[in-house]
Design a protein around this motif. Sequence first.
Motif: not given
Lengths: 182, 158
Positions: A51-56, A61-66, A128-132
Motif C-alpha cells: 500500500l503505497k499511500n491512502y487517503s480518507c 466518505n471515500t477511501l482511495t488506495l494506491n 512495478n505497476e501501480e493502481i489506484s
Amino acid sequence: MMKNKKGVSEMIGYILLISFAVVISAVVYTWLKSYVPQDALECPEDVSLMLKNYSCNSAENTLTLNIKNNGRFSVGGIFINVRNDSAQKLATKDISKYVHNSTGTYLGLGTLKFKDAFSNEDNSLDPNEEISLKFNLNNTGFGQIYSIDLNPIRWQEEDKKMQTVNCGNAKVTEQLKDCFAG
Amino acid sequence: MKKKVNAKNKEGLSPVIATVLLITMVVVIGLIVFLWFRSMTKEVVTKFGDENVELACDKIQFSASYDAETLSVSNTGNVAIFSFKVKTASEAGYSTRDIEDISADWPTLGLNPGNAYSANIGSISDQLTLIPVLIGKSEKSGRKTFVCSEKNGYELTV
C-alpha cells in the motif's frame, strides 16, 4: 482308487481364486484412489503487493488506495477487508463491493478484480505497476477505519481450468491513521 | 462276447457350453462379492474431484482471534470452510457446538477463500478451539459434511 475321489476341479479352483483376487483388488483400488493427494492451489512465492499511500475523504466518505505490485509476478485482484473496531485484531469488514468501477470490478464473494484499460489479461497488474482504487463508503456505517488487509489474488490455470487463487501468504496489513476518525 | 461301451454315446454338456457357463457364473459371483464388499467399506467423501476430504483438511489455512466477546475468523487459504465446531473448555469439562448455533451471523454457504467473519459470541471462560467442517461429495448421499480432526483446529486462549 484316487481317480474316483470327488472334489473341485483344479480349473474351477484356479478361476475362483483369480476372480476373488481381482474383485478384492478392485474394491481396494476404488477406496485407495481417493487418498492420492492432488496438488494444492498455490501462489508463487514472490507475489507481493504494498500500500503505497491512502487517503480518507470524510466529506465524500471515500477511501482511495494506491497499491503497487512490488513482487515478481503479476497480480489480478485483491480480497480487501478493513477493521473498524479498535478492540479486534483481525480485519473482517469486506469493502470490495464498494469499489468505484473505473479501476476495479467486483466479481462477488469478496473478489475485486483490477481493471486495466491496456490489458485484457486476467492478471493485469504487472510487477512495478501501480493502481489506484477508490471505495465509496457512504451508508456503510463503518465509522473509523483502523487497519486494512490486502490479500492478492491471481488467476492461474490448474487442471485446464482458470482458477481463482488466494495468495494468503502474501497478505499485507496496514494500519490507517485517523481514517474517518470523525 | 462282451459288448464294448461306445463312449461317444454318453450324454453330457459340450465343452464350449460348459466353459461359457463357468465364465458367466464366475462373473456373476464376482459382481455379487464386489457389491457386498463395497457396502462394508467406509463411505468415501471427496472434495476437489476425486481427492478424499481428509486430505483437503490439511490444506485449510485460516486465522482467528477472540477479543471483547467477538470472534473473528479470516480464511487465508484456498479451501472454503463450510462451518466450525467450536470446542470450549470450562471447569465442568469440554463442550462442542456448531458455530451456527452460537451465532446467527455465520454465512449460510460458509467462509470462502479470502473472506472474513466476525460476530459477538458472548463470554468464553478459558480455551476455545475452532475445528473446521468441510462439505464434500459422496456417491451414496450426495453433499455431505465432514468434520476435520482437531489437529487442523485453531486454538485460542482467552
